[in-house]
Design a protein around this motif. Sequence first.
Motif, PDB file in Angstrom:
ATOM      1  N   SER A 156       0.826  -1.207   0.000  1.00 13.75           N
ATOM      2  CA  SER A 156       0.000   0.000   0.000  1.00 13.75           C
ATOM      3  C   SER A 156       0.860   1.257   0.000  1.00 13.75           C
ATOM      4  O   SER A 156       1.960   1.288   0.551  1.00 13.75           O
ATOM      5  CB  SER A 156      -0.911  -0.017   1.232  1.00 13.75           C
ATOM      6  OG  SER A 156      -1.619   1.199   1.339  1.00 13.75           O
ATOM      7  N   LYS A 166       0.383   2.259   7.123  1.00 12.19           N
ATOM      8  CA  LYS A 166      -0.474   1.225   7.701  1.00 12.19           C
ATOM      9  C   LYS A 166      -0.078   0.923   9.142  1.00 12.19           C
ATOM     10  O   LYS A 166       1.091   1.061   9.526  1.00 12.19           O
ATOM     11  CB  LYS A 166      -0.380  -0.062   6.874  1.00 12.19           C
ATOM     12  CG  LYS A 166      -0.967   0.044   5.475  1.00 12.19           C
ATOM     13  CD  LYS A 166      -2.480   0.075   5.545  1.00 12.19           C
ATOM     14  CE  LYS A 166      -3.098  -0.011   4.157  1.00 12.19           C
ATOM     15  NZ  LYS A 166      -4.561  -0.094   4.217  1.00 12.19           N
ATOM     16  N   GLU A 171     -11.019   1.893   3.205  1.00 11.80           N
ATOM     17  CA  GLU A 171     -10.647   0.477   3.109  1.00 11.80           C
ATOM     18  C   GLU A 171     -11.859  -0.399   2.856  1.00 11.80           C
ATOM     19  O   GLU A 171     -11.773  -1.401   2.151  1.00 11.80           O
ATOM     20  CB  GLU A 171      -9.938   0.028   4.389  1.00 11.80           C
ATOM     21  CG  GLU A 171      -8.579   0.662   4.579  1.00 11.80           C
ATOM     22  CD  GLU A 171      -7.705  -0.114   5.540  1.00 11.80           C
ATOM     23  OE1 GLU A 171      -8.173  -1.144   6.080  1.00 11.80           O
ATOM     24  OE2 GLU A 171      -6.556   0.309   5.756  1.00 11.80           O
ATOM     25  N   GLU A 220      -7.944   4.387   0.275  1.00 13.24           N
ATOM     26  CA  GLU A 220      -7.115   3.293  -0.192  1.00 13.24           C
ATOM     27  C   GLU A 220      -7.525   2.894  -1.609  1.00 13.24           C
ATOM     28  O   GLU A 220      -8.693   3.003  -2.002  1.00 13.24           O
ATOM     29  CB  GLU A 220      -7.268   2.096   0.761  1.00 13.24           C
ATOM     30  CG  GLU A 220      -6.418   0.888   0.419  1.00 13.24           C
ATOM     31  CD  GLU A 220      -4.928   1.202   0.449  1.00 13.24           C
ATOM     32  OE1 GLU A 220      -4.387   1.548  -0.629  1.00 13.24           O
ATOM     33  OE2 GLU A 220      -4.326   1.109   1.530  1.00 13.24           O
TER      34      GLU A 220
END
Length: 635
Positions: free
Chosen positions: A220, A224, A516, A524
Amino acid sequence: IGDGNSDSATFDNALELLVAGGYSLSHAMMLMIPEAWNDNPLMDQERRAFYEYNAALMEPWDGPAAVAFTDGRQIGATLDRNGLRPARYIKTSDDLVVMGSEVGALRIPDHKIVEKWRLQPGKMFLIDLEEGRIIDDEELKSSLSKAHPYQSWLNATQIVLEDLPAEAEVTAPDERTLLDRQQAFGYTQEDIKFFLLPMASSGQDPVGSMGRDIPHAVLSDRPKLLYDYFKQSFAQVTNPPIDPIREELVMSLVSLIGPRPNLLDLDSGGSHMRLEVRQPILTNEDLEKIRHIDSRGKTFKSITLNMSYPVSEGAAGMKPAVDQLCADAQQAVLDGHNILIISDRAIDDEKVAIPALLATGAVHHHLIREGLRTESGLVVETGEARQVHDFCLLAGYGAEAINPYLAFDSITDARDQLPDDVSIADAHNRYIKAIDKGMLKVMSKMGISTYQSYCGAQIFDAIGLSSKFIASYFTNTASAIEGVGLEEIAQETVSRHDAAFGDDPVLRDDLDVGGELTYRIRGEEHMWSPDTITKLQHSARQNSQEIYDQYAAEMNDQSRKLKNLRGLLDFKFDGNSVLLDEVEPAAEIVKRFVSGAMSFGSISEEAHEALAIAMNRIGGKSNTGEGGENPERFT
């Protein structure tokens, strides 16, 4: 510590140690594989006291397990508390006893059988070869329960946290401080809307659907949390998991905080204090009870260790901070503190918090390496944990109790969005209930029934963490690929902290959107975006090859492919072909195909037979699993 996932060799070694240390064989087995005593209303008080006292000595060996044992003088078998493993026995008129997973393992004439029965959950079957008789479960456990005054020992040593009087209340932070802390710990609007508020309203762990189409944490572009680099392992068998709702009797979240008694000292049971909590998620008030427990004149002595460091030291300062935390924990134990509270409450614009999971794993393993882990309990006070997965990880790496103070503060702040009949105290209790139920659900999928067995068991796979990082702080955790280390984790942590306490106009008055669970422009990245879904739908509705090609090109774009692990793989061609007659025929290859040992009871008769027929036709092998082969199939 927390050996909920060890192999049989470890069990054998532990059993030999106990017997060599003075335990009888049956006593050792009752210690290692206890019955479900916590919520069993039918168990007599003496036996309950036996199990409750011994719970502080060793965590249960969770199943599913059927264990046979012998020392040459006695031979027996026992089932774990769930009783999910079959163990049936037959006693004959000429004093032969046969036990196996199924009746009929040996052909015995019916007229010789005087008793035919099965082991039940938590029960023990013991034959004394010297006395020449079978000692039934009731007689055996009654004699062991009366061997020592276990209830008196409990009365003298046991402290139940929930029964202690309350200490001073903890004040909630102001709105600005709350928002800064939430942003520093990575809270998003999704966390509040889809997790905290539903849990605080209903007391249930939220359930979602659809697949995870976002990148793994290591791939990603967004900073995180460390929790995102771990995935929970589940039992790879076809047995259905424990049902934590309908099999509630065998499930337990009881946790014992503090030092462990000497396992081999059988006669000094009334001299070692024990702190018991009925479930591991602590309210702020509960934590204050532990923080001030030494003021009550008991033998406990707690200390709070700070897991934050000056943000001016940047990402490079995290390793020295972790090392110092481990050294402080070691010294605290040597100084006589037997409850360690590691806390990130000191976080502010000048101090950045070490990720709670990193701090927990580091302290836990450091104390193990120094031989001090059983001398103290480990409690985590963190603003970072809020979802069930977070708590499972903290427990899996050694936390005997956890206080998610920022989750409570966030629920308090959002009280206007709760139902009118739910008070703040109710909301906090419902949130704890939801976490408890979620943890039981996760534990049950691994066949584990008790928090004590889950604590420290490390039943996780790391995805995208370097082996050096794992070896230092999460020792022996399984990992199939390499990835980031402490430097990158520190950088992501500092990045979140800087954004939280900086002057980012987007985060000035609100949390990050998240993105998410659902697609968001600033969130995201998802494999399925509004554009790709639109193109796929239009191509199908219009039967348009052109639109489908656009959709396929977007899905196969290299930048999108690199957001999942398979997108990192490629085929290497060296230009040399292999002659077809050098390739093994398909008819020979399929002979090595094997279908797994799927028990007949775990799948339908049609599926079981279809697999067997298919493997027979291609010359492969089909393992029937428990229960054996149906004779009708022989022809």
